[in-house]
Write a protein that holds these residues in place. Structure first.
Motif, PDB file in Angstrom:
ATOM      1  N   LEU A 190       0.829  -1.199   0.000  1.00  0.00           N
ATOM      2  CA  LEU A 190       0.000   0.000   0.000  1.00  0.00           C
ATOM      3  C   LEU A 190       0.864   1.250   0.000  1.00  0.00           C
ATOM      4  CD1 LEU A 190      -2.753  -0.975   2.621  1.00  0.00           C
ATOM      5  CD2 LEU A 190      -2.902  -1.061   0.130  1.00  0.00           C
TER       6      LEU A 190
ATOM      7  N   ASP B 220       0.430   5.254   0.477  1.00  0.00           N
ATOM      8  CA  ASP B 220      -0.528   6.259   0.956  1.00  0.00           C
ATOM      9  C   ASP B 220      -0.318   7.615   0.306  1.00  0.00           C
ATOM     10  OD1 ASP B 220      -1.709   4.683   3.388  1.00  0.00           O
ATOM     11  OD2 ASP B 220       0.468   4.525   3.627  1.00  0.00           O
TER      12      ASP B 220
ATOM     13  N   TYR C 156     -13.630   9.563  -3.567  1.00  0.00           N
ATOM     14  CA  TYR C 156     -12.989   8.320  -3.145  1.00  0.00           C
ATOM     15  C   TYR C 156     -11.932   8.541  -2.064  1.00  0.00           C
ATOM     16  CZ  TYR C 156     -15.196   6.787  -7.456  1.00  0.00           C
ATOM     17  OH  TYR C 156     -16.114   6.535  -8.455  1.00  0.00           O
TER      18      TYR C 156
ATOM     19  N   ARG D 197      -8.999   2.070  -4.721  1.00  0.00           N
ATOM     20  CA  ARG D 197      -9.590   0.773  -4.400  1.00  0.00           C
ATOM     21  C   ARG D 197      -9.560   0.444  -2.912  1.00  0.00           C
ATOM     22  NH1 ARG D 197      -6.747  -0.160  -9.303  1.00  0.00           N
ATOM     23  NH2 ARG D 197      -4.943  -1.089  -8.246  1.00  0.00           N
ATOM     24  N   ARG D 198      -9.234   1.421  -2.084  1.00  0.00           N
ATOM     25  CA  ARG D 198      -9.232   1.159  -0.640  1.00  0.00           C
ATOM     26  C   ARG D 198      -9.953   2.291   0.088  1.00  0.00           C
ATOM     27  NH1 ARG D 198      -3.547   2.668   1.665  1.00  0.00           N
ATOM     28  NH2 ARG D 198      -2.935   4.355   0.297  1.00  0.00           N
ATOM     29  N   PRO D 199     -10.572   2.003   1.189  1.00  0.00           N
ATOM     30  CA  PRO D 199     -11.422   2.988   1.855  1.00  0.00           C
ATOM     31  C   PRO D 199     -10.685   4.209   2.385  1.00  0.00           C
ATOM     32  CG  PRO D 199     -11.173   1.012   3.204  1.00  0.00           C
ATOM     33  CD  PRO D 199     -10.624   0.684   1.861  1.00  0.00           C
ATOM     34  N   GLU D 200      -9.391   4.066   2.728  1.00  0.00           N
ATOM     35  CA  GLU D 200      -8.667   5.195   3.306  1.00  0.00           C
ATOM     36  C   GLU D 200      -8.172   6.195   2.268  1.00  0.00           C
ATOM     37  OE1 GLU D 200      -5.775   1.617   3.652  1.00  0.00           O
ATOM     38  OE2 GLU D 200      -7.915   1.991   3.427  1.00  0.00           O
TER      39      GLU D 200
ATOM     40  N   MET E 227      -4.965   3.610  -4.942  1.00  0.00           N
ATOM     41  CA  MET E 227      -5.550   4.310  -3.786  1.00  0.00           C
ATOM     42  C   MET E 227      -7.074   4.311  -3.861  1.00  0.00           C
ATOM     43  SD  MET E 227      -3.099   7.686  -3.572  1.00  0.00           S
ATOM     44  CE  MET E 227      -1.323   7.589  -3.316  1.00  0.00           C
TER      45      MET E 227
END
Length: 260
Positions: free
Chosen positions: A88, A90, A185, A137-140, A135
């Motif tokens: 990941l 960020d 998103y 594709r992930r909730p954060e 990025m």
């Protein structure tokens, strides 16, 4: 959470392109000091290792990815390698770009034009698509910072090489477009527009073109060029929760040059 806590990047992973030296390295070091683990890209293996060692001296993990981001296929491969090795990501800082050739419009070949379009703009698009796409594709979500330039807002006096102004202007607008598309998103996209900073290439430029640099600095209200480490705190702000309500913005850091 305190105000200062909002600037912390503990537990975050960042990728900074073109970070083996200059502004990219200073932003990578600033992110590391704020708590992030940092991956960097560059063309030269020796300078990449030196930069990574400097990041590690801050007590942070560092990854290196050697590749010429001005070549689209190599840029894609480098970004894919970073995702595979780092997992990941960020924070992405798209820092690739240079004027390179001081050539007039009428003397610019298509080959030269295309090279700098790929280096300054296509690299930003590809890294954003690949790293930023992950990025989404992930909730954060995530944070993307594009290094543009005040040259994307003005036409520099006494300097040729308009491929640079043109591509940096495109980076600024691409930043706005990506920010608009990806805000739902949780992916924030902003741009930094540096003025004259005395990086290694600009020090060399000053040796070869002292009058151009002297003229430029004389028009800076603060009366001096910037030092590379002065860019780091702005990158930390945009990468952190301190800027949680900021997206699609362009931050000028030029000692006041564009005030006039």
């Amino acid at each position: 959470m305190s105000v200062l806590d909002r600037f912390k990047l503990d537990g975050k992973r960042a990728l900074v392109t073109g970070a083996s030296r200059g502004l990219g390295l200073q932003m990578a070091l600033a992110l590391a000091e704020a708590g992030a683990e940092v991956g960097i890209t560059g063309r030269d293996a020796v300078s990449l290792k030196e930069a990574a060692d400097t990041i590690r001296s801050r007590g942070r993990k560092a990854w290196t990815f050697q590749g010429d981001m001005s070549k689209p296929a190599e840029c894609e491969a480098t970004c894919e390698a970073a995702l595979a090795e780092m997992g990941l990501i960020d924070i992405l800082i798209n820092n690739i770009g240079e004027r390179g050739m001081n050539v007039k419009i009428e003397d610019t070949t298509l080959e030269t034009w295309q090279h700098y379009v790929d280096q300054n703009l296509t690299s930003c698009f590809l890294a954003t698509r690949i790293i930023g796409g992950a990025m989404l594709r992930r909730p954060e979500g995530g944070r993307i910072i594009n290094t543009a330039s005040i040259s994307g807002m003005i036409a520099n006096k006494g300097i040729a090489g308009r491929h640079y102004e043109t591509t940096k202007a495109a980076v600024i607008h691409f930043t706005r477009c990506a920010a608009a598309d990806w805000a739902p998103y949780g992916v924030r996209v902003n741009a930094i527009c540096p003025g004259l900073f005395m990086t290694q290439p600009n020090r060399k430029w000053a040796e070869n073109n002292p009058e151009v640099i002297k003229t430029f600095v004389s028009a800076v209200p603060m009366g001096r060029a910037g030092e590379p480490e002065e860019l780091g705190p702005l990158a930390v702000f945009l990468a952190s929760d301190a800027s949680s309500y900021v997206t699609g913005s362009t931050f000028v850091i030029d000692g006041g040059y564009t005030i006039w």
